[in-house]
Design an enzyme around this catalytic site. Structure first.
Site, PDB file in Angstrom:
ATOM      1  CE1 TYR A 177      -3.876   2.264   0.588  1.00  0.00           C
ATOM      2  CE2 TYR A 177      -2.616   3.140   2.435  1.00  0.00           C
ATOM      3  CZ  TYR A 177      -3.693   3.217   1.572  1.00  0.00           C
ATOM      4  OH  TYR A 177      -4.593   4.260   1.673  1.00  0.00           O
ATOM      5  CB  THR A 212     -13.592   5.493   5.817  1.00  0.00           C
ATOM      6  OG1 THR A 212     -12.211   5.123   5.658  1.00  0.00           O
ATOM      7  CG2 THR A 212     -13.733   6.999   5.669  1.00  0.00           C
TER       8      THR A 212
END
Length: 278
Positions: A177, A212
């Site tokens: 990532y 989130t």
């Protein structure tokens, strides 16, 4: 900005938000629409791999984009939904052809998608590395490439790519990532140089800890034995100098600024409460 506030900062403009169905992307769609833009919220209900924070190939991005478009349209805003897997070259081409055939112009593109997965490098499979990098970086390239002719035809415009604090600092167990999000920063800077003379600005935003679905997943992976979820959140909060998590609206406010800022390009700007301050 309250739910009833409306502005005209982007009146007459068309914006495309890829990854606009949920989370930060949905906040960006609403912010741009409330400032007068006609917005296309594009997202997908299926990912090419389960190496992601949803732990599945089946997701609900496009379904949520449709619901968002209906809600905002009922308030008088010009928002429509479109389906796209940002890593699918043909699908991205169809998306931009739809913008050309529909609104007929384009002023702002926001590439707000991304996936993450937790794994130490020593146990990481090549397929996982490739899928996470592709899920964060390929679509930025494909979307930006297809956007350029439309932005040029509109006299210029703005591309805003989503990187992350993980594109400014390394973090354990998410090396793939980080590699992708560092790549977004580099791609953004290079493209900004290519198109600056055409009045096309290219910038990146680097969100910090925004609660989130992605951060819910990360919490589940990083909670320590004997630690409650609330204790883990507080440990995470202590990493932020301001001691506050960021909100989707915080990130959307920066995107709004970059959509309209005529002299800002080639930048990667963090909204992270000071996490990546030098």
């Amino acid at each position: 900005m309250t739910s009833n506030d409306r502005g005209t900062r982007l009146a007459g403009q068309v914006a495309l938000v890829v990854g606009g169905g949920r989370g930060i992307g949905a906040a960006v769609v609403e912010t741009l629409a409330r400032n007068g833009a006609r917005v296309v919220a594009a997202d997908t209900d299926r990912l090419p791999s389960a190496y992601n924070h949803y732990r599945s190939t089946a997701v609900t991005g496009y379904a949520e984009a449709r619901e968002l478009a209906v809600r905002l349209a009922a308030e008088g805003m010009a928002v429509t939904a479109a389906e796209v897997d940002a890593t699918d070259e043909d699908a991205v081409r169809r998306l931009y052809q739809g913008v050309a055939d529909g609104p007929g112009r384009l002023d702002t593109v926001v590439n707000a998608f991304g996936v993450t997965h937790v794994s130490p490098v020593e146990r990481m499979e090549l397929a996982e590395f490739r899928h996470v990098v592709s899920g964060n970086l390929d679509g930025v390239f494909l979307s930006s490439r297809e956007a350029l002719p439309l932005l040029r035809a509109s006299g210029g415009g703005s591309i805003v790519n989503f990187s992350s604090v993980s594109g400014r600092s390394g973090f354990a167990k998410v090396a793939h990532y980080c590699a992708a999000k560092f790549g977004v920063v580099g791609f953004t800077a290079a493209l900004a140089q290519e198109v600056a003379k055409e009045n096309i600005r290219v910038n990146a935003v680097c969100p910090g800890m925004v609660r989130t679905g992605m951060w819910d997943y990360l919490l589940s992976e990083f909670v320590r034995p004997g630690e409650t979820e609330d204790e883990c959140w507080e440990r995470m909060r202590a990493m932020v100098p301001q001691r506050e998590f960021q909100t989707p609206e915080d990130i959307a406010d920066l995107v709004l600024y970059l959509a309209a800022a005529p002299r800002v390009t080639g930048q990667a700007i963090s909204v992270d409460g000071g996490m990546t301050a030098p």
